[in-house]
Design an enzyme around this catalytic site. Structure first.
Site, mmCIF file in Angstrom:
data_model
loop_
_atom_site.group_PDB
_atom_site.id
_atom_site.type_symbol
_atom_site.label_atom_id
_atom_site.label_comp_id
_atom_site.label_asym_id
_atom_site.label_seq_id
_atom_site.Cartn_x
_atom_site.Cartn_y
_atom_site.Cartn_z
ATOM 1 N N HIS A 1 0.814 -1.216 0.000
ATOM 2 C CA HIS A 1 0.000 0.000 0.000
ATOM 3 C C HIS A 1 0.850 1.270 0.000
ATOM 4 C CE1 HIS A 1 -4.021 -1.845 0.864
ATOM 5 N NE2 HIS A 1 -3.218 -2.867 1.072
ATOM 6 N N ASP B 1 3.921 9.470 -0.747
ATOM 7 C CA ASP B 1 2.730 8.755 -0.286
ATOM 8 C C ASP B 1 2.378 7.695 -1.320
ATOM 9 O OD1 ASP B 1 0.431 8.157 1.181
ATOM 10 O OD2 ASP B 1 -0.046 10.267 1.525
HETATM 11 C C1 G6P Z 1 -0.760 3.136 6.140
HETATM 12 C C2 G6P Z 1 -0.320 1.701 5.933
HETATM 13 C C3 G6P Z 1 -1.271 0.731 6.613
HETATM 14 C C4 G6P Z 1 -1.466 1.138 8.063
HETATM 15 C C5 G6P Z 1 -1.975 2.564 8.137
HETATM 16 C C6 G6P Z 1 -2.191 3.058 9.565
HETATM 17 O O1 G6P Z 1 -1.898 3.401 5.395
HETATM 18 O O2 G6P Z 1 -0.204 1.410 4.558
HETATM 19 O O3 G6P Z 1 -0.743 -0.582 6.551
HETATM 20 O O4 G6P Z 1 -2.369 0.251 8.690
HETATM 21 O O5 G6P Z 1 -1.029 3.411 7.506
HETATM 22 O O6 G6P Z 1 -1.034 2.893 10.315
HETATM 23 P P1 G6P Z 1 -0.983 1.988 11.619
HETATM 24 O O7 G6P Z 1 0.459 1.952 11.989
HETATM 25 O O8 G6P Z 1 -1.837 2.695 12.615
HETATM 26 O O9 G6P Z 1 -1.540 0.640 11.268
#
Ligand code: G6P
Length: 489
Positions: A175, A383
């Protein structure tokens, strides 16, 4: 890499699609004040993207971390979906999540905006946790099932799984951006991480650059050879493609198109003193997002009197995130310092130029903010995609509003009706903000309409369908029967 023994397969397994992501799609809510907490499936996100492809929920499972030490530890069924929690100890949380995932890979994959730290004990934890995820999938997936692994926290899972369960068809989607090989090669465990990804049959990225960075890296490390749009490793084919992710358009579009949201949006502007323009930023409080850039640009514009206090108001929602990781603590202080300086220098009583909200906001509030904003600022240094940009566009039914968008967000490939900026160029960001505030509706409308059309076309379920249909086609293409039988990673 330690090679696991192939898992003995149980014949009673019926799950033929397994999604594997660091987080389970659930969150804890408290429906009544002082009442008990409940776990609900998080609305939106990956789970709604998956909905149309889940013809039979009974044959689907999701493996992930509940995101909370008090979360469920045993598999459970919610809304017909089988959810399989992966528990992490405090030490694993530190090494896998805060350490290797967010202290090493995250900064490195985002151009090293902050230094990436390399620690062997972090990597040990990362390995251990990836192994646990792979084991749970191997125990859950039916013969010849399809497995879709998500994101940078789980890059070793495809390789582990292939060794254990060569019957599976394995997809991986990243992602976030995938860096140029010069950066990736700094990682001491570069070969293992790359080999982990090469365990998949299909590796997907947000942009063509990500896909080509990965292919070139695998070749430069002598782990695979490039053959057109595929990689070849020990006679096995790995498909490498870009699949730009979309949003659940209906949720945002209908969510914002309700009379109560229109009223709330008007009330927001009223409370702000009906300014000439409302500028909005909505981000996780992350150093990749360029929150400080837009604040600095705004401050200079106020100082130069290009924006007048009270006439142009900036709202920044910064959702708390990863707040034990040092770089995030430093960013929080930096942003708070800037907000304080701007308001200190330019506020009048009752009219602060910046409204800073360091909290997560619920869906309706977000919709009313999107509807109230004339200019949406999305200025990341790097990003993968940036879904906030797409969400804003989806809520602009009357096609008004201007998006200021960094060229280093994956979304810039699609949203060319935005004012595209280089976030490292403060003067360029300032000029774009001034232009956005001055843009007439006649100029803004066709730009927004074109972006809305693109966002609507490439919605989240279409993205999921396209990845899964490619993956299933690939799974059916094996020369040795319906699925590949090679356990070679
Ligand atoms: C990004 C990453 C996700 C992640 C999200 C939130 O979008 O690609 O994999 O879950 O951030 O971050 P966190 O560390 O809270 O999961």
């Amino acid at each position: 890499m330690d090679t696991p023994r192939p898992t003995e397969r149980r014949s009673d397994l019926t799950v033929d699609l397994v999604v594997v992501a660091n987080r389970l799609p659930i969150r804890r809510v408290q429906p009544e004040e002082d009442g008990p907490h409940e776990w609900i499936v998080s609305p939106g996100g990956l789970v709604s993207a998956m909905a149309p492809v889940l013809a039979d929920r009974n044959r689907f499972a999701w493996v992930g971390w509940p995101g909370d030490a008090d979360g469920p530890t045993e598999p459970f069924t919610h809304d017909g979906m089988r959810l399989i929690p992966v528990s992490l100890s405090a030490e694993e949380y530190e090494c896998h999540y805060e350490g290797m995932s967010n202290g090493t890979l995250w900064p490195l994959y985002h151009d090293k905006i902050e230094p990436a730290e390399f620690h062997r004990h972090w990597y040990d934890g990362y390995r251990r946790v990836n192994r646990r995820f792979a084991d749970l999938v191997a125990e859950t997936a039916a013969e010849n099932a399809t497995v879709w692994v998500h994101d940078y926290q789980l890059q070793l899972v495809p390789g582990y799984l292939r060794a254990q369960r060569p019957d599976l068809t394995i997809g991986f989607f990243l992602h976030i951006p995938f860096p140029p090989s010069e950066l990736f090669r700094q990682i001491p465990w570069r070969n293992e991480l790359t080999t982990g990804l090469l365990g998949a049959d299909l590796v997907g990225f947000q942009t063509p650059e990500g896909a080509s960075n990965f292919a070139r890296l695998a070749e430069s490390l002598d782990l695979a050879t490039i053959d057109g749009e595929t990689l070849n490793r020990n006679g096995r084919t790995i498909h490498v493609r870009s699949f730009p992710i979309g949003i659940d358009v209906d949720r945002y579009s209908t969510g914002a198109d309700r009379p109560e949201i229109t009223e709330r949006a008007a009330a927001v502007r009223e409370r702000l003193g009906n300014p000439k323009a409302v500028l909005l930023g909505v981000d996780r409080l992350d150093y990749t997002k360029g929150i400080d850039v837009r604040l600095r640009a705004f401050k200079e514009l106020l100082a130069e009197e290009k924006f007048l206090p009270g006439e142009v108001i900036l709202i920044q929602v910064a959702e708390p995130s990863r707040d034990n990781v040092d770089a995030y603590v430093a960013l929080k202080e930096r942003v708070q310092g800037l907000v304080g300086e701007i308001n200190g220098d330019f506020a009048r009583v009752g009219v602060p130029p910046v409204h800073y909200i360091h909290q997560s906001r619920d869906f309706d509030e977000l919709m009313s903010l999107y509807r109230s904003a004339d200019v949406m600022m999305v200025t990341p240094f790097r990003d993968g995609m940036n879904l906030v940009a797409k969400e804003y566009v989806a809520t602009r039914h009357d096609d008004t509003g201007v998006l200021v968008l960094s060229e280093f967000a994956g979304a810039a490939h699609e949203l060319d009706g935005a004012l595209i900026v280089n976030p490292y160029d403060i003067d360029g960001v300032k000029a774009a903000l001034v232009r956005a505030v001055q843009m007439t509706d006649e100029e803004a409308r066709p730009r927004m309409a074109a972006m809305r059309e693109k966002v609507e076309r490439n919605h989240a379920s279409r993205w999921a369908e396209s990845f899964l249909s490619d993956l299933r086609d690939i799974g059916g293409q094996s020369p040795v029967g319906p699925r590949k039988r090679s356990a070679t990673v």
